[in-house]
Scaffold this active site. Structure first.
Site, short mmCIF file in Angstrom:
data_model
loop_
_atom_site.label_atom_id
_atom_site.label_comp_id
_atom_site.label_asym_id
_atom_site.label_seq_id
_atom_site.Cartn_x
_atom_site.Cartn_y
_atom_site.Cartn_z
N ARG A 1 0.86 -1.18 0.00
CA ARG A 1 0.00 0.00 0.00
C ARG A 1 0.90 1.24 0.00
NH1 ARG A 1 -2.46 1.32 5.38
NH2 ARG A 1 -0.92 2.98 5.35
N HIS B 1 -3.47 5.16 4.30
CA HIS B 1 -4.72 4.40 4.39
C HIS B 1 -5.86 5.22 3.77
CE1 HIS B 1 -8.13 2.20 5.93
NE2 HIS B 1 -8.55 3.30 6.51
N TYR C 1 4.32 5.98 10.88
CA TYR C 1 4.53 4.66 11.45
C TYR C 1 5.31 3.72 10.54
CZ TYR C 1 0.18 4.04 8.76
OH TYR C 1 -0.79 4.07 7.79
#
Lengths: 451, 402
Positions: free
Chosen positions: A337, A341, A350
């Site tokens: 990805r 998100h 993160y």
């Protein structure tokens, strides 16, 4: 009856049961189009069991042979399940792979779809940042899964997406303007202004509207597949989900039911490594999702999700199997990805920035496929820059049009709650219109009332 | 009066000055994040900073000694203090640890208390709610976070059939000191599956306590009370209130501060009409009361704070004083909180009512996404004003009943 006769009868029965159940000791995935180099290893070798006793007992579910050794199946095998791949990082077909070629028309449509998806993501993400829409989710890094899978399906196959598969809608003819109208919730939105951005759907294109709670689409997909089976349609259901989604209870119910009910469904898992900030190592401890499919008795395969041709081939084969054999099949597409998100996330918080860069550049599914298409003589650098400039303009234009279009009309607030508008809602709508007429100062002027 | 769009700029540099009782270490982390993200912060799923519905902030008198605190910080400090005071308290949910919480409510807790007390879970509400209930059975005090209560439906069997009923079914042998918390009700532009209010659903279940904080003081006092309570508590927050600042008394900043469960608060005294509300609607009701004041209607605003147990005594005492009642909620009208309040008042104070009770609730439709439709699907300040006037003069036709 004499004991010896009884024994003979029993062993005959056992033998016939054995043959009847032979297919249950099944290999993971069989299809004629795959070369031996890509054959998957079963989870644990059956040979060792055969070496021991030939005595076995009929337990519910089939005969099980005994072992004198107390051996625990390991939680995971030393080697991870292999990954099917057609093109290498530079877009060259691997020499030992067998695969189905796609023709020029399909290849160009796939590639331009991938570029369109990228363009839409870029422009709309920007628009959200500028405050023009409230929310968006990009599909960066997963273009090959989107278009590679879509291209291998027929338009009759019912799709239940998660939310990161707009490429499937694009392939099936959902227009850019339709997408953007949905993001703006204007009166031309096919979704009547009901859903958040990227929660699209279209009956016309056989794509069921996105549902936000994770994994709810999975048991629903089995239900839809069951109805296809009952109608004996030459079609299957295809449902998408991410790695995080496989932790939900509904995932397990769905796979189990699909296997037991023997329905024509293809599961496509986009294992992109991250569920918001949760990496797969904290999501589960199995070897990804491919082994979970096997655990439920479903033939499963792992593919390189960044390789559009691998995805295409796997989905085509899975679809064939699902329909002709009326059974579920699972595909785990490994990918990454690249984007956040959603627009509410900043993934650099993160995960390391160079990890994202690595996947964005050296493992980019769009550029890998482009290399292959260009080498076939079906695309050129010129076409590339022309197409990219053009599509970007188209998306921007769609945004400008959508923004100026009036918002969804008041009637859309009350319709479709039920099949028929009930009397209390009719009353409410009437009262609302009267109230707006009587107290126009209480309703903002800049938000169109859409009467 | 123009209702401005409230600023959700969470990065006001002024935040840093106020929280002397909060651990220095935690503040270092908050400050760091403030620096990094910049103006368009992307904190959790709740970022709808650009296109917002108006949120009322009643005008307050600021004395020089008054401190201010956002609801987010109030919740965070309450969690921090309760975790420090009792080693059995732990937090569990999606994105609560490394990510600092989807809405940053649990910011800094992982660094301070470690992964055994701040547990990031795989994605399964049913899973972690069940795990939390089991942990509570055996003496731990879990605080389970649902990213939104809309997702609690995937775990609702554990909340109701296990958490709520176990003490009763086990004849008192198994108690469940668990807190389920998270944002409830609508945010802004999030559509049907992210906007439902669960106050009425959970409020109908015996065995549960259901709390609905409004201000920062509510958030601190009620969350601390919830964590200390031996019974299962459903703690319904509001995403749009997280960034809102409220004055907090020195008493409320003390780590032993606690608010009683089951007591409503009279936010504004009045004599002409009672308006009950909870969560974000308290702010709207207060704004409406100011508008009504100009028209000579003196409204009393009750902040319910607790849906179960419902403070019937306070509500009835107020209605007996004012003789008129308007209930406000964002949830669906049928079987809502207003329905229960109305029934209670009719049962206990019928003779005191001078007008029928007016119920204001969300529209009886799944929440639409389009901004204009969404605005009409939820109560606005003007709706409260009109309903209050109706109850006082009955000069406006009565609203349709659901």
């Amino acid at each position: 009856m004499a004991i010896w006769m009884r024994k003979a009868l029993i062993s005959t029965a056992v033998r016939s049961l054995r043959t009847a159940f032979a297919s249950h000791r099944n290999p993971v995935f069989i299809s004629r189009s795959f070369g031996s180099s890509q054959q998957l290893e079963p989870f644990s070798t059956d040979d060792d069991y055969d070496d021991h006793d030939h005595e076995s007992l009929d337990f519910p579910g089939g005969p099980v042979s005994y072992s004198c050794e107390m051996r625990f199946l390991p939680g995971s095998s030393e080697k991870r399940v292999q990954c099917y791949r057609v093109l290498d990082d530079n877009g060259y077909p691997l020499s030992s792979t067998q695969f189905q070629h796609v023709n020029k028309e399909v290849a160009v449509k796939m590639y331009s779809g991938m570029v369109t998806l990228e363009a839409m993501d870029t422009v709309i993400y920007e628009a959200q940042r500028q405050g023009r829409i409230s929310f968006y989710m990009t599909s960066y890094g997963e273009e090959a899964i989107n278009l590679g899978s879509a291209a291998a399906l027929s338009s009759h196959d019912i799709v239940l997406p998660q939310y990161r598969e707009p490429g499937v809608m694009l392939w099936r003819g959902f227009e850019l303007q339709d997408f953007v109208n949905q993001f703006f919730g204007n009166k031309n939105d096919i979704g009547k202004g009901r859903q958040m951005p990227t929660h699209y759907g279209s009956n016309k294109h056989n794509v069921i509207t996105v549902s936000a709670p994770l994994a709810t689409q999975l048991p629903q997909a089995v239900g839809a597949a069951y109805s296809l089976k009952m109608d004996k349609k030459d079609a299957c259901v295809v449902t998408y989900f991410g790695d995080g989604c496989s932790s939900e209870g509904d995932f397990h119910a769905s796979l189990n039911f699909a296997a037991v009910m023997e329905v024509p469904i293809v599961y496509i898992c986009r294992n992109n490594g991250w569920a918001i900030s949760t990496p797969v190592t904290e999501q589960f401890r199995s070897d990804g999702i491919v082994v979970k499919g096997q655990a439920y008795g479903i033939p499963s395969i792992r593919v390189d999700g960044n390789d559009a041709l691998a995805v295409y081939n796997a989905v085509a084969a899975a679809r064939e199997m699902a329909i002709t054999e009326q059974r579920p099949v699972l595909i785990e597409a490994l990918t990454y990805r690249v984007g956040h998100h959603s627009t509410s996330d900043d993934s650099t918080k993160y995960r390391p920035v160079d990890e994202i860069e690595h996947w964005k550049t050296s493992r980019n599914p769009v550029s890998v496929f482009r290399k292959w298409v260009q080498r076939r003589g079906w695309w050129s650098d010129e076409q590339e820059s022309e197409f990219r400039a053009n599509i970007r303009k188209q998306v921007i234009h769609a945004v400008q049009v959508a923004e100026k279009t009036e918002k969804a009309p008041i009637g859309y607030m009350f319709s479709d709650v039920y099949e028929k508008l009930p009397s209390n809602l009719m009353e409410q709508e009437k009262l609302l219109r009267e109230t707006i007429k009587r107290y126009p100062q209480d309703f903002p002027k800049d938000v169109a009332l859409g009467i | 009066m123009a209702i401005g769009v409230a600023s959700f700029n969470l990065l006001q540099p002024v935040i840093g000055n106020y929280f002397c009782l909060i651990d220095e270490n935690m503040w270092g982390i908050i400050r760091q994040n403030v620096g990094v993200t910049g103006g368009l912060s992307s904190q959790g799923l709740g970022n709808h900073m650009m296109r917002l519905r108006p949120v009322a902030s009643a005008m307050r008198n600021y004395s020089s000694a008054t401190k201010e605190m956002t609801v987010r910080d109030a919740l965070n400090s309450a969690l921090d203090e309760e975790m420090a005071a009792d080693p059995n308290v732990f937090v569990m949910g999606e994105e609560v640890g490394e990510y600092q919480g989807a809405y940053k409510i649990t910011k800094g807790l992982l660094d301070k208390y470690g992964p055994e007390r701040v547990v990031d879970t795989p994605i399964t509400e049913a899973g972690f709610a069940g795990i939390g209930v089991g942990a509570a059975y055996h003496g731990l005090r879990p605080v389970i976070e649902f990213m939104t209560f809309n997702f609690s439906m995937q775990a609702i069997d554990h909340v109701i059939n296990s958490a709520a009923k176990s003490n009763y079914m086990s004849a008192g042998q198994i108690n469940v000191p668990i807190v389920f918390r998270g944002p409830n009700g609508p945010a802004a532009g999030v559509g049907a599956q992210h906007s439902q209010c669960y106050g009425a659903w959970y409020g109908s279940v015996p065995g549960l306590k259901v709390l609905v904080p409004y201000s920062s003081e509510d958030a601190r006092g009620l969350l601390k009370a919830a964590i200390r309570d031996p019974d299962p508590v459903v703690f319904l927050e509001n995403e749009l209130l997280y960034g809102e600042s409220f004055p907090v008394s020195a008493e409320s900043l003390d780590s032993s501060f606690c608010l009683p469960i089951g007591k409503a608060k009279i936010e504004r005294e009045g004599k002409d009409i009672t308006i009950t509300a909870f969560s974000k609607m308290v702010g709207y009701a207060l704004k409406a009361a100011e508008i009504l004041e100009k028209d000579g209607i003196n409204a009393e605003v009750i902040n319910l704070r607790s849906i179960r147990p419902l403070d019937r005594a306070t509500i009835n005492a107020s209605v007996r004083k004012t003789n008129r009642l308007v209930t406000v909620e964002e949830g669906f009208p049928q079987h809502g909180i207003g329905a229960e309040i109305c029934a209670s008042v009719v049962e206990d104070s019928f003779g005191y009512l001078d007008a029928p009770v007016e119920r204001i609730a969300g529209a009886d439709v799944p929440t639409p996404y389009a901004a204009n439709l969404e605005r009409m699907a939820f109560p606005q300040i003007e709706d409260i004003v009109r309903a209050a006037k109706r109850a006082c003069y009955r000069s406006v036709p009565m609203s349709a009943t659901a």
